[in-house]
Design a protein around this motif. Structure first.
Motif, mmCIF file in Angstrom:
data_model
loop_
_atom_site.group_PDB
_atom_site.id
_atom_site.type_symbol
_atom_site.label_atom_id
_atom_site.label_comp_id
_atom_site.label_asym_id
_atom_site.label_seq_id
_atom_site.Cartn_x
_atom_site.Cartn_y
_atom_site.Cartn_z
ATOM 1 N N VAL A 50 48.292 51.323 16.727
ATOM 2 C CA VAL A 50 49.790 51.123 18.542
ATOM 3 C C VAL A 50 48.231 51.773 19.837
ATOM 4 C CG1 VAL A 50 51.107 51.371 20.065
ATOM 5 C CG2 VAL A 50 51.763 51.355 17.776
ATOM 6 N N SER A 51 48.204 51.115 20.294
ATOM 7 C CA SER A 51 46.951 50.949 21.473
ATOM 8 C C SER A 51 47.539 51.231 22.556
ATOM 9 C CB SER A 51 45.500 49.982 21.549
ATOM 10 O OG SER A 51 44.878 51.163 22.709
ATOM 11 N N VAL A 52 47.426 52.521 24.072
ATOM 12 C CA VAL A 52 47.836 52.092 24.924
ATOM 13 C C VAL A 52 46.623 52.226 26.321
ATOM 14 C CG1 VAL A 52 49.706 53.632 26.365
ATOM 15 C CG2 VAL A 52 50.113 53.103 23.648
ATOM 16 N N ARG A 53 47.085 51.916 26.883
ATOM 17 C CA ARG A 53 45.871 52.885 28.499
ATOM 18 C C ARG A 53 46.830 51.859 29.308
ATOM 19 N NH1 ARG A 53 42.206 46.744 29.238
ATOM 20 N NH2 ARG A 53 43.710 45.391 28.882
ATOM 21 N N PHE A 54 46.145 52.423 30.438
ATOM 22 C CA PHE A 54 47.232 52.666 32.109
ATOM 23 C C PHE A 54 45.879 52.769 33.011
ATOM 24 C CE2 PHE A 54 49.493 56.066 29.050
ATOM 25 C CZ PHE A 54 51.193 56.086 29.177
ATOM 26 N N SER A 55 46.839 51.262 33.974
ATOM 27 C CA SER A 55 45.515 50.937 35.076
ATOM 28 C C SER A 55 46.544 51.961 36.477
ATOM 29 C CB SER A 55 45.703 49.921 35.334
ATOM 30 O OG SER A 55 46.588 49.336 35.588
ATOM 31 N N GLU A 56 45.706 52.623 37.363
ATOM 32 C CA GLU A 56 46.268 52.568 38.852
ATOM 33 C C GLU A 56 46.084 52.156 39.709
ATOM 34 O OE1 GLU A 56 45.925 57.693 40.739
ATOM 35 O OE2 GLU A 56 44.424 56.462 39.471
ATOM 36 N N LEU A 57 46.907 51.125 40.421
ATOM 37 C CA LEU A 57 46.664 50.715 40.868
ATOM 38 C C LEU A 57 45.497 50.509 42.696
ATOM 39 C CD1 LEU A 57 48.144 48.423 39.701
ATOM 40 C CD2 LEU A 57 48.944 47.873 41.928
ATOM 41 N N PRO A 58 45.267 50.322 43.907
ATOM 42 C CA PRO A 58 44.371 51.272 45.062
ATOM 43 C C PRO A 58 44.841 51.272 46.159
ATOM 44 C CG PRO A 58 43.420 48.580 44.444
ATOM 45 C CD PRO A 58 44.219 49.108 43.602
ATOM 46 N N ASN A 64 53.105 59.113 38.717
ATOM 47 C CA ASN A 64 53.550 58.686 39.952
ATOM 48 C C ASN A 64 53.724 59.198 40.980
ATOM 49 O OD1 ASN A 64 55.857 60.592 40.664
ATOM 50 N ND2 ASN A 64 56.812 58.417 40.420
ATOM 51 N N SER A 65 52.576 61.011 40.601
ATOM 52 C CA SER A 65 52.595 61.703 42.101
ATOM 53 C C SER A 65 51.164 61.641 42.580
ATOM 54 C CB SER A 65 52.424 63.744 40.992
ATOM 55 O OG SER A 65 52.187 63.973 41.755
ATOM 56 N N ARG A 66 50.425 60.818 41.441
ATOM 57 C CA ARG A 66 48.812 60.455 42.124
ATOM 58 C C ARG A 66 49.783 59.469 43.307
ATOM 59 N NH1 ARG A 66 44.204 61.572 40.098
ATOM 60 N NH2 ARG A 66 43.984 59.482 40.309
ATOM 61 N N ALA A 67 50.483 58.024 43.279
ATOM 62 C CA ALA A 67 50.773 57.641 43.876
ATOM 63 C C ALA A 67 51.086 58.183 44.996
ATOM 64 C CB ALA A 67 51.341 56.244 43.394
ATOM 65 N N TRP A 76 52.410 51.193 41.314
ATOM 66 C CA TRP A 76 51.222 51.764 41.639
ATOM 67 C C TRP A 76 50.686 52.008 40.557
ATOM 68 C CZ3 TRP A 76 49.187 49.284 45.976
ATOM 69 C CH2 TRP A 76 50.205 49.433 46.983
ATOM 70 N N TRP A 77 50.999 52.033 39.532
ATOM 71 C CA TRP A 77 50.656 52.232 38.315
ATOM 72 C C TRP A 77 50.658 51.016 37.771
ATOM 73 C CZ3 TRP A 77 53.323 53.532 34.349
ATOM 74 C CH2 TRP A 77 54.465 53.968 34.405
ATOM 75 N N ARG A 78 50.414 50.258 36.049
ATOM 76 C CA ARG A 78 50.308 49.878 34.774
ATOM 77 C C ARG A 78 49.876 50.620 33.594
ATOM 78 N NH1 ARG A 78 52.407 48.436 39.146
ATOM 79 N NH2 ARG A 78 52.829 45.758 40.106
ATOM 80 N N CYS A 79 51.530 49.896 32.443
ATOM 81 C CA CYS A 79 50.816 50.436 31.407
ATOM 82 C C CYS A 79 51.024 49.380 30.284
ATOM 83 C CB CYS A 79 52.021 50.964 30.540
ATOM 84 S SG CYS A 79 51.351 52.136 29.020
ATOM 85 N N GLU A 80 49.887 48.930 29.214
ATOM 86 C CA GLU A 80 49.935 47.962 28.792
ATOM 87 C C GLU A 80 49.857 48.957 26.702
ATOM 88 O OE1 GLU A 80 47.288 44.429 27.865
ATOM 89 O OE2 GLU A 80 45.948 45.835 27.575
ATOM 90 N N VAL A 81 50.501 48.278 25.913
ATOM 91 C CA VAL A 81 50.964 48.766 24.506
ATOM 92 C C VAL A 81 50.970 47.871 23.449
ATOM 93 C CG1 VAL A 81 52.685 49.773 23.092
ATOM 94 C CG2 VAL A 81 52.689 50.659 25.556
ATOM 95 N N GLU A 139 55.247 59.150 28.349
ATOM 96 C CA GLU A 139 56.617 59.806 29.731
ATOM 97 C C GLU A 139 55.557 61.096 30.734
ATOM 98 O OE1 GLU A 139 60.074 61.453 31.940
ATOM 99 O OE2 GLU A 139 59.566 59.594 31.249
ATOM 100 N N GLN A 140 54.423 61.139 30.256
ATOM 101 C CA GLN A 140 53.391 62.302 31.151
ATOM 102 C C GLN A 140 52.672 61.643 32.021
ATOM 103 O OE1 GLN A 140 51.814 65.255 28.527
ATOM 104 N NE2 GLN A 140 50.397 65.571 29.866
ATOM 105 N N ASN A 141 51.579 60.674 31.304
ATOM 106 C CA ASN A 141 50.882 59.465 32.041
ATOM 107 C C ASN A 141 51.593 59.609 33.445
ATOM 108 O OD1 ASN A 141 48.269 60.268 31.094
ATOM 109 N ND2 ASN A 141 48.799 59.304 29.849
ATOM 110 N N ALA A 142 53.212 58.610 33.067
ATOM 111 C CA ALA A 142 53.567 58.229 34.387
ATOM 112 C C ALA A 142 53.923 59.427 35.574
ATOM 113 C CB ALA A 142 55.510 57.763 33.334
ATOM 114 N N ARG A 143 54.433 60.572 35.053
ATOM 115 C CA ARG A 143 54.993 61.161 35.879
ATOM 116 C C ARG A 143 53.684 61.689 36.182
ATOM 117 N NH1 ARG A 143 59.439 63.551 35.950
ATOM 118 N NH2 ARG A 143 61.471 63.172 33.917
ATOM 119 N N THR A 144 52.177 61.876 35.636
ATOM 120 C CA THR A 144 50.830 62.063 36.817
ATOM 121 C C THR A 144 50.519 60.887 37.282
ATOM 122 O OG1 THR A 144 50.320 63.746 34.679
ATOM 123 C CG2 THR A 144 48.422 62.477 36.678
#
Length: 524
Positions: free
Chosen positions: A260-268, A363-366, A317-322, A356-361
Motif C-alpha cells: 500500500v502506497s500513501v502520499r500527501f499533497s499540500e495546497l498553496p 491541518n496545523s500548517r494550513a 488545504w491538503w489531500r491524500c492518496e492511498v 492521522e499524524q500527517n493530517a494533524r500536521t
C-alpha cells in the motif's frame, strides 16, 4: 393435502423479482455505472473509449453508448459477460474486473434494456476511410422481458446483418443502454458535464498513461484531487511517500503480502486563499478535504478514511492518496461495484497512525499559514501609502545586495504579492513578521524593486508595545500602530539609501546596537 415441490418449482433465484431488486443495488449514480463499463474496456486493452449520449423519442429521452477499441469478445464470451457473475475473469486479481457483475448490473441499474455488439480481428471491409468488421455479434438483456417470464436465459449471440456505425476498427465492443429510466439527469448537456468530471477524476492515472476517453466527442481531461498535475496543478508533495507491506490474508501467511502506497499533497494557501468562494468551489478546494482510494490505478472511493480527528475547514488545504492492488480487496473491503471501501481492522491499525499524524500536521500548517496571511492584510493601507509617497523622495539604488535578494527569494515563496510583476518606477513596500537571525527588532530587505521590513515578534519591543497595538481593536491603537509602521518603513528606507553610498557595516551595526539597547531598556 400437501403439494409436491420439485427442484424445477423452486429455483434458488426468483428471476423476475431478482432482476427488479438488483436494479437498486449498489450504484451511486450514472457515473459509477459508466465507470464499470470503462473498467471492462480497459481490461480488454482498450486505449480509446467513447461515451455517447443521444436524444431519442419516447418517455426516456436519452440513450447511452459506450464504445471501445478493445480486443472484443467471441460469441461464447459475450453470452457469459451478460450473465450475473458469468465473467471469464471471475476471481482474477490481475486487473480491474473480478466479479463478473459489472456489465449486467451497472447497465440495468440505469436502463431497462442493454444491447451489446462486439467483434474481433476476423477481417474487415473498407468503407471510405473506416474499417468495418465483417462479423459483429450481438446479444441483450431486457428487464421487462425478464420480469414477464419471456426471457429466462441470455439470448444466444447472433451475427448482425446490419453493422451499427459505431462498430469500426479490427476489434471492439459497443454497449448500448436503451429505455434509460434511471439516469441522474435527463438533459444531455448536464449529464455530459458531470460524467466528464467524474470520469476525469476516477481514471486520471489511465488518462495520464495515454488512454483516451471522450464524452460526446469532447476529450475527458484528467482531474487530480491532489492538485499535483494537470490544469489544477499548484500543490506540492508533502514529505516522502509512505509504503506498507500488508498481509493478503492475516490468517494465512503463505499468501504473502502486497504494498500500500500513501502520499500527501499540500495546497498553496498563500496563492489560493484570496480566490473567491466560487472559484474555490469550482476548483474543488472548498469542502474537498479527503483521501482518494485508488485500486489498480482507478479511484474507487473518496472520503475521510484512516483519520480519527474531526474534519475542519483547514483540512481543505491538503489531500491524500492511498494506492493498492486487487490482492488487498478484502483488506479494503471492496464491493463488487468498486465504488466504496470498508477497511478492515488490521488495515486501519497499520495505516491510521501515520495518516492521522500527517493530517494533524498539515491541518496545523494550513491554520498557521492562514493566520500569517491574515496578519499581512493589516499592513495593506500602510504599504500603499508608503508606495504612493515614495515618488516624492530621491529614488533608491536600482540594485539590492546579494544577501537581500536571497532572503527575498525565500519570502517570495510564501508571499504571492512579492511575486507580482515589477512596476515601471518607484519602490514597492512590504511589511513581514517572522524570525530574524539576530535579536534585532527589524531588518530591511531590498532587491531594487521591493523594500521589505521584517519585524521580529520575539523582540521585547514587539511583546511590550507593538504587539499590544496589533491585538487591540481600539481605533486610536490602530492609528498609533500604523504610524509606528510608517516610522519603521522610513528608517528602513533611509538605511537602504545610505547603504548604497557608503558605511554599510556602520549602518548595520547602528541598527543592531539600537535594537539591543531598546531591548535592554524595555526589560521588566
Amino acid at each position: 393435502m400437501s403439494t409436491k415441490v420439485t427442484a424445477e418449482d423452486c429455483p434458488i433465484i426468483a428471476l423476475d423479482r431478482f432482476i427488479q431488486a438488483t436494479r437498486d443495488s449498489g450504484y451511486k449514480g450514472t457515473a459509477s455505472a459508466v465507470s464499470e463499463l470503462i473498467d471492462n474496456s480497459l481490461q480488454a486493452s482498450a486505449d480509446e473509449i467513447q461515451v455517447l449520449l443521444a436524444e431519442v423519442d419516447g418517455d426516456f429521452p436519452v440513450d447511452v453508448k459506450v464504445i471501445d477499441n478493445g480486443c472484443g469478445m467471441d460469441p461464447f464470451t459475450l453470452r457469459q459477460a451478460l450473465r450475473f457473475g458469468g465473467s471469464s475473469r471471475f476471481g482474477d486479481r490481475s486487473g480491474l474486473g473480478r466479479y463478473g457483475m459489472g456489465l449486467p448490473n451497472s447497465s440495468l441499474s440505469q436502463a431497462s434494456r442493454v444491447t451489446v455488439y462486439t467483434w474481433q480481428k476476423l477481417g474487415a471491409t473498407r468503407k471510405g476511410k473506416r474499417s468495418t468488421p465483417e462479423e459483429v455479434y450481438s446479444s441483450y438483456l431486457d428487464v421487462d422481458e425478464i420480469a414477464s417470464g419471456a426471457l429466462s436465459q441470455v439470448p444466444v449471440p447472433h451475427k448482425v446483418s446490419e453493422v451499427p456505425p459505431q462498430c469500426v476498427g479490427p476489434s471492439g465492443t459497443v454497449v448500448h443502454w436503451e429505455r434509460c429510466d434511471r439516469l441522474d439527469n435527463r438533459r444531455i448537456a448536464t449529464l455530459a458535464k458531470k460524467l466528464s468530471l467524474e470520469l476525469g477524476k476516477r481514471f486520471r492515472h489511465y488518462i495520464w498513461e495515454g488512454v483516451r476517453i471522450e464524452v460526446n466527442g469532447e476529450l475527458v481531461k484528467a482531474i487530480d484531487p491532489l492538485f499535483l498535475r494537470g490544469e489544477r496543478k499548484g500543490a506540492e508533495l508533502f514529505g516522502e511517500a509512505l509504503t506498507y507491506e500488508i498481509a493478503i490474508d492475516p490468517l494465512d501467511k503463505s499468501k504473502g503480502t502486497s504494498v500500500v502506497s500513501v502520499r500527501f499533497s499540500e495546497l498553496p494557501v498563500h496563492e489560493w486563499q484570496a480566490l473567491s468562494n466560487e472559484e474555490k468551489r469550482d476548483l474543488g478546494i472548498t469542502k474537498g478535504a479527503g483521501v482518494s482510494i485508488v485500486r489498480a490505478g482507478r479511484e474507487v472511493d473518496y472520503g475521510w478514511f484512516f483519520i480519527e480527528k474531526r474534519r475542519e475547514n483547514y483540512d481543505d488545504w491538503w489531500r491524500c492518496e492511498v494506492r493498492f492492488e486487487p490482492a488487498l480487496d478484502e483488506a479494503f473491503g471492496i464491493t463488487h461495484t468498486k465504488q466504496q471501501v470498508r477497511p478492515r481492522g488490521y488495515l486501519l491499525e497499520a495505516l491510521t497512525p501515520d495518516i492521522e499524524q500527517n493530517a494533524r500536521t498539515l491541518n496545523s500548517r494550513a491554520r498557521k499559514t492562514h493566520l500569517d496571511s491574515k496578519s499581512q492584510e493589516r499592513f495593506d493601507d500602510v504599504e500603499k501609502l508608503a508606495g504612493e509617497r515614495d515618488k516624492r523622495l530621491t529614488p533608491l539604488p536600482g540594485k539590492g545586495d546579494a544577501a537581500s535578494k536571497d532572503l527575498l527569494g525565500e519570502l517570495k515563496k510564501k508571499t504571492p504579492a512579492l511575486r507580482a510583476k515589477k512596476q515601471a518606477s518607484g519602490t514597492r513596500y512590504k511589511i513581514s513578521e517572522g524570525p530574524i537571525d539576530s535579536m534585532e527588532f527589524f531588518k530591511p530587505i531590498y532587491d531594487g524593486d521591493w523594500l521589505v521590513v521584517r519585524i521580529n515578534p520575539e523582540h521585547p519591543f514587539y511583546k511590550r508595545l507593538y504587539g499590544r497595538l496589533v491585538d487591540s481593536d481600539k481605533p486610536e491603537d490602530k492609528a498609533m500602530r500604523e504610524k509606528l509602521e510608517l516610522f519603521l518603513l522610513a528608517a528602513a528606507r533611509a538605511e537602504v539609501a545610505i547603504k548604497g553610498v557608503q558605511n554599510r557595516e556602520a549602518i548595520e551595526k547602528f541598527r543592531t546596537e539600537w535594537s539591543n539597547a531598546l531591548a535592554t531598556f524595555l526589560e521588566a
